[in-house]
Write an enzyme that holds these catalytic residues in place. Structure first.
Site, PDB file in Angstrom:
ATOM      1  N   SER A  32      16.881  -8.074   2.182  1.00  0.00           N
ATOM      2  CA  SER A  32      16.375  -9.436   2.352  1.00  0.00           C
ATOM      3  C   SER A  32      16.073 -10.058   0.990  1.00  0.00           C
ATOM      4  O   SER A  32      16.118 -11.264   0.817  1.00  0.00           O
ATOM      5  CB  SER A  32      15.108  -9.435   3.201  1.00  0.00           C
ATOM      6  OG  SER A  32      14.110  -8.661   2.564  1.00  0.00           O
TER       7      SER A  32
ATOM      8  N   TYR B 214      15.059  -2.581  -3.372  1.00  0.00           N
ATOM      9  CA  TYR B 214      15.550  -1.221  -3.116  1.00  0.00           C
ATOM     10  C   TYR B 214      16.012  -0.427  -4.339  1.00  0.00           C
ATOM     11  O   TYR B 214      16.298   0.762  -4.220  1.00  0.00           O
ATOM     12  CB  TYR B 214      16.679  -1.281  -2.072  1.00  0.00           C
ATOM     13  CG  TYR B 214      16.170  -1.749  -0.731  1.00  0.00           C
ATOM     14  CD1 TYR B 214      15.491  -0.871   0.108  1.00  0.00           C
ATOM     15  CD2 TYR B 214      16.320  -3.064  -0.323  1.00  0.00           C
ATOM     16  CE1 TYR B 214      14.999  -1.296   1.333  1.00  0.00           C
ATOM     17  CE2 TYR B 214      15.833  -3.499   0.904  1.00  0.00           C
ATOM     18  CZ  TYR B 214      15.175  -2.612   1.724  1.00  0.00           C
ATOM     19  OH  TYR B 214      14.680  -3.033   2.927  1.00  0.00           O
TER      20      TYR B 214
ATOM     21  N   ARG C 275       0.842  -1.200   0.000  1.00  0.00           N
ATOM     22  CA  ARG C 275       0.000   0.000   0.000  1.00  0.00           C
ATOM     23  C   ARG C 275       0.876   1.249   0.000  1.00  0.00           C
ATOM     24  O   ARG C 275       0.421   2.327   0.344  1.00  0.00           O
ATOM     25  CB  ARG C 275      -0.863   0.045   1.263  1.00  0.00           C
ATOM     26  CG  ARG C 275      -1.849  -1.084   1.397  1.00  0.00           C
ATOM     27  CD  ARG C 275      -2.736  -0.738   2.591  1.00  0.00           C
ATOM     28  NE  ARG C 275      -3.440  -1.887   3.086  1.00  0.00           N
ATOM     29  CZ  ARG C 275      -4.127  -1.883   4.223  1.00  0.00           C
ATOM     30  NH1 ARG C 275      -4.169  -0.790   4.972  1.00  0.00           N
ATOM     31  NH2 ARG C 275      -4.771  -2.964   4.623  1.00  0.00           N
TER      32      ARG C 275
ATOM     33  N   SER D 246       7.483   2.678   0.602  1.00  0.00           N
ATOM     34  CA  SER D 246       7.907   3.816  -0.238  1.00  0.00           C
ATOM     35  C   SER D 246       7.882   5.107   0.562  1.00  0.00           C
ATOM     36  O   SER D 246       8.812   5.924   0.465  1.00  0.00           O
ATOM     37  CB  SER D 246       7.004   3.941  -1.464  1.00  0.00           C
ATOM     38  OG  SER D 246       7.173   2.807  -2.277  1.00  0.00           O
TER      39      SER D 246
ATOM     40  N   PHE E 273      24.142  -5.755   8.967  1.00  0.00           N
ATOM     41  CA  PHE E 273      23.624  -4.848   9.993  1.00  0.00           C
ATOM     42  C   PHE E 273      22.147  -4.624   9.771  1.00  0.00           C
ATOM     43  O   PHE E 273      21.622  -4.946   8.717  1.00  0.00           O
ATOM     44  CB  PHE E 273      24.375  -3.507  10.008  1.00  0.00           C
ATOM     45  CG  PHE E 273      24.444  -2.790   8.687  1.00  0.00           C
ATOM     46  CD1 PHE E 273      23.369  -2.033   8.216  1.00  0.00           C
ATOM     47  CD2 PHE E 273      25.593  -2.866   7.897  1.00  0.00           C
ATOM     48  CE1 PHE E 273      23.439  -1.367   7.003  1.00  0.00           C
ATOM     49  CE2 PHE E 273      25.659  -2.202   6.678  1.00  0.00           C
ATOM     50  CZ  PHE E 273      24.582  -1.456   6.224  1.00  0.00           C
TER      51      PHE E 273
HETATM   52  C1  LIG Z   1       9.585  -5.588   1.656  1.00  0.00           C
HETATM   53  C2  LIG Z   1       8.457  -4.818   2.387  1.00  0.00           C
HETATM   54  C3  LIG Z   1       9.065  -3.914   3.428  1.00  0.00           C
HETATM   55  C4  LIG Z   1       7.707  -3.988   1.325  1.00  0.00           C
HETATM   56  O1  LIG Z   1       6.790  -3.128   1.993  1.00  0.00           O
HETATM   57  P1  LIG Z   1       5.489  -2.573   1.249  1.00  0.00           P
HETATM   58  O2  LIG Z   1       4.914  -1.522   2.106  1.00  0.00           O
HETATM   59  O3  LIG Z   1       4.641  -3.697   0.840  1.00  0.00           O
HETATM   60  O4  LIG Z   1       6.111  -1.889  -0.046  1.00  0.00           O
HETATM   61  P2  LIG Z   1       5.376  -0.783  -0.931  1.00  0.00           P
HETATM   62  O5  LIG Z   1       3.904  -1.025  -0.931  1.00  0.00           O
HETATM   63  O6  LIG Z   1       5.827   0.575  -0.554  1.00  0.00           O
HETATM   64  O7  LIG Z   1       5.984  -1.176  -2.343  1.00  0.00           O
HETATM   65  C5  LIG Z   1       6.582  -0.277  -3.213  1.00  0.00           C
HETATM   66  C6  LIG Z   1       6.920  -0.996  -4.488  1.00  0.00           C
HETATM   67  O8  LIG Z   1       7.867  -2.029  -4.228  1.00  0.00           O
HETATM   68  C7  LIG Z   1       7.384  -3.282  -4.687  1.00  0.00           C
HETATM   69  N1  LIG Z   1       7.843  -4.273  -3.722  1.00  0.00           N
HETATM   70  C8  LIG Z   1       7.797  -4.174  -2.385  1.00  0.00           C
HETATM   71  N2  LIG Z   1       8.320  -5.274  -1.813  1.00  0.00           N
HETATM   72  C9  LIG Z   1       8.713  -6.082  -2.820  1.00  0.00           C
HETATM   73  C10 LIG Z   1       9.304  -7.349  -2.856  1.00  0.00           C
HETATM   74  N3  LIG Z   1       9.615  -8.012  -1.734  1.00  0.00           N
HETATM   75  N4  LIG Z   1       9.568  -7.885  -4.048  1.00  0.00           N
HETATM   76  C11 LIG Z   1       9.259  -7.211  -5.197  1.00  0.00           C
HETATM   77  N5  LIG Z   1       8.693  -5.981  -5.206  1.00  0.00           N
HETATM   78  C12 LIG Z   1       8.408  -5.433  -4.035  1.00  0.00           C
HETATM   79  C13 LIG Z   1       5.904  -3.119  -4.692  1.00  0.00           C
HETATM   80  O9  LIG Z   1       5.294  -4.039  -5.567  1.00  0.00           O
HETATM   81  C14 LIG Z   1       5.739  -1.689  -5.148  1.00  0.00           C
HETATM   82  O10 LIG Z   1       5.951  -1.627  -6.530  1.00  0.00           O
HETATM   83  P3  LIG Z   1       5.260  -0.485  -7.418  1.00  0.00           P
HETATM   84  O11 LIG Z   1       5.746   0.839  -6.883  1.00  0.00           O
HETATM   85  O12 LIG Z   1       5.725  -0.791  -8.786  1.00  0.00           O
HETATM   86  O13 LIG Z   1       3.788  -0.648  -7.199  1.00  0.00           O
HETATM   87  C15 LIG Z   1       7.464  -5.787   3.057  1.00  0.00           C
HETATM   88  O14 LIG Z   1       6.935  -6.631   2.069  1.00  0.00           O
HETATM   89  C16 LIG Z   1       8.082  -6.627   4.164  1.00  0.00           C
HETATM   90  O15 LIG Z   1       8.062  -6.224   5.306  1.00  0.00           O
HETATM   91  N6  LIG Z   1       8.629  -7.829   3.801  1.00  0.00           N
HETATM   92  C17 LIG Z   1       9.152  -8.768   4.772  1.00  0.00           C
HETATM   93  C18 LIG Z   1      10.387  -8.225   5.531  1.00  0.00           C
HETATM   94  C19 LIG Z   1      11.475  -7.780   4.600  1.00  0.00           C
HETATM   95  O16 LIG Z   1      11.873  -8.492   3.690  1.00  0.00           O
HETATM   96  N7  LIG Z   1      11.973  -6.550   4.827  1.00  0.00           N
HETATM   97  C20 LIG Z   1      13.065  -5.968   4.080  1.00  0.00           C
HETATM   98  C21 LIG Z   1      14.287  -6.132   4.890  1.00  0.00           C
HETATM   99  S1  LIG Z   1      15.750  -5.669   4.048  1.00  0.00           S
END
Ligand SMILES: CC(C)(COP(=O)(O)OP(=O)(O)OC[C@H]1O[C@@H](n2cnc3c(N)ncnc32)[C@H](O)[C@@H]1OP(=O)(O)O)[C@@H](O)C(=O)NCCC(=O)NCCS
Length: 409
Positions: free
Chosen positions: A116, A121, A89, A93, A409
């Protein structure tokens, strides 16, 4: 829908931690949780709120990281998580944009993180800046090439890791500037590295340490575990699992590896994360036997392109106009003339025709010296307007040794 974002205070820590636990599907041991809290800089946390509840989190660790030719304050981005109920949602971002603005205001020109998943990113301007190799080496195929260094003054010493913490800290501090991507360790880092609780052992017993030293002191150390096993025929089949091996010089380095590879009753040595140019590759007579596996490691984001580019050293002279594309940090999105030689660098805003058009993530990838600009040009991800300009920049920005952080980290 918008989610107000602000730092948390210490009383909100349990709710902050819960988001990470839910997002990662991770249940930290109370001691891990406590260590994590200790390292958290509360004024550098960010939480996105849905009403009274926290829906997403991130934080920054203030790192001093090695870059080509020196050290730099770097924003170490960590604890990135969004509740499964709020994913996709735009929470992440919003957090990333706010965080990059905060980092910019604070004056750090570079941010770095461990991802992860590789996919996440790039959209925020981070580029893959380092890789790592894992090794699985059979003891019987681990001979060194002729001429491997040896120093008769060196000796090995078996020690308990906790007993030599001060020596390990001192040795690491002495080599931290040797490779881009490494960062200065704080006491909580060492507490984590040396914590030897059962959940860290994965069935491989306690953390062990061996030192390489001479009369002048410690010149290297290895931290490892041994997974003990006997096969059905009564043959020993121990596995040595290396956590970390650091040395000040090639002879100490070679001796420490030999001590792991020659260990009695062991058949294999595994290492989870080693630099892509690990000198072990050159030392082994049969390097294919490393059975190396590659993975992306550190990601880097140039928060302020000009300051970042003038805060590192260059391997060759270069003079190019770079058109930087950057939707997330618009202050970077313009033409910059980078003029560098072996004595220093200048980066000035200009209006001239660019030699190349480069997404900021590609500059982040190249920043630590990984040498990835040419691969991005060949992949069609960089626009070259003056023939040879990208090669000149890639040559100037590449560095040896290759970047590697070596500790998540
Ligand atoms: C990764 C995470 C933080 C993404 O949070 P989110 O609030 O769903 O991300 P957003 O809604 O802001 O997504 C922004 C964009 O990134 C994309 N995106 C987000 N996570 C992604 C993923 N894991 N793989 C591919 N694309 C991803 C979304 O599809 C969206 O794309 P768009 O702008 O083209 O529509 C969340 O899924 C999460 O907590 N994952 C598990 C923990 C983790 O892996 N954290 C990262 C640690 S390094």
């Amino acid at each position: 829908m918008t989610y107000p974002i602000r730092p948390i205070d210490e009383s909100e820590w349990p709710a902050f931690g819960r988001v990470l636990e839910e997002a990662f599907g991770w249940t930290p041991h109370p001691q891990q949780s406590e260590r994590w809290k200790t390292e958290t800089e509360f004024d550098r946390t960010l939480a996105a709120f849905d009403g009274d509840d926290i829906a997403g989190v991130t934080s920054v660790l203030s790192l001093t990281m090695t870059v080509p030719g020196g050290q730099l304050p770097v924003a170490g981005v960590t604890s990135v998580s969004v509740l499964p109920s709020h994913r996709r949602r735009g929470v992440l971002s919003a957090l990333m944009r706010r965080q990059l603005n905060d980092v910019h205001e604070r004056g750090e020109c570079v941010a770095a993180l461990y991802a992860s998943e590789s996919l996440i990113y790039g959209r925020y301007g981070y580029g893959r800046a380092a890789g790592e190799l894992s090794f699985k080496i059979d003891k019987h195929a681990s001979a060194f090439v002729p001429g491997a260094p040896a120093d008769p003054a060196l000796r090995l010493k078996v020690v308990k890791p906790a007993d030599v913490r001060a020596e390990l800290e001192k040795l690491f501090a002495s080599i931290v500037t040797h490779r881009p991507g490494r960062y200065e360790r704080k006491p909580h880092n060492w507490t984590g590295i040396l914590a030897d609780e059962e959940y860290d052992q994965h069935g491989a017993g306690p953390l062990r340490a061996i030192l390489a030293e001479d009369d002048g002191g410690v010149r290297g150390y290895a931290l490892f575990r041994i997974k003990s096993n006997w096969d059905a025929h009564g043959l020993a089949d121990n596995q040595v699992r290396l956590n970390e091996l650091e040395a000040t010089d090639p002879a100490a380095y070679a001796l420490l590896w030999r001590s792991l590879l020659d260990r009695d009753l062991a058949t294999t040595v595994t290492a989870g994360s080693r630099p892509v140019d690990d000198p072990l590759i050159a030392l082994l007579a049969d390097p294919r036997r490393l059975r190396a596996g590659w993975q992306d490691e550190l990601y880097v984001r140039l928060v302020e392109v000009d300051r970042a580019l003038t805060s590192r050293a260059y391997s060759a002279p270069v003079d190019v106009v770079i058109e930087v594309e950057d939707d997330v940090c618009p202050w970077n999105a313009r033409r910059w003339r980078l003029t560098a030689d072996l004595s220093g660098a200048e980066c000035k805003p200009v209006e001239e025709e660019p030699d190349m058009t480069v997404p900021v993530s590609a500059l982040g990838s190249a920043y630590m010296g990984d040498g990835t600009l040419m691969e991005r040009l060949q992949a069609g991800l960089i626009g070259e307007h003056t023939a040879g300009a990208v090669r000149a920049l890639a040559t100037a920005m590449s560095w040896s040794p290759k970047p590697w952080g070596g500790l998540v980290f």
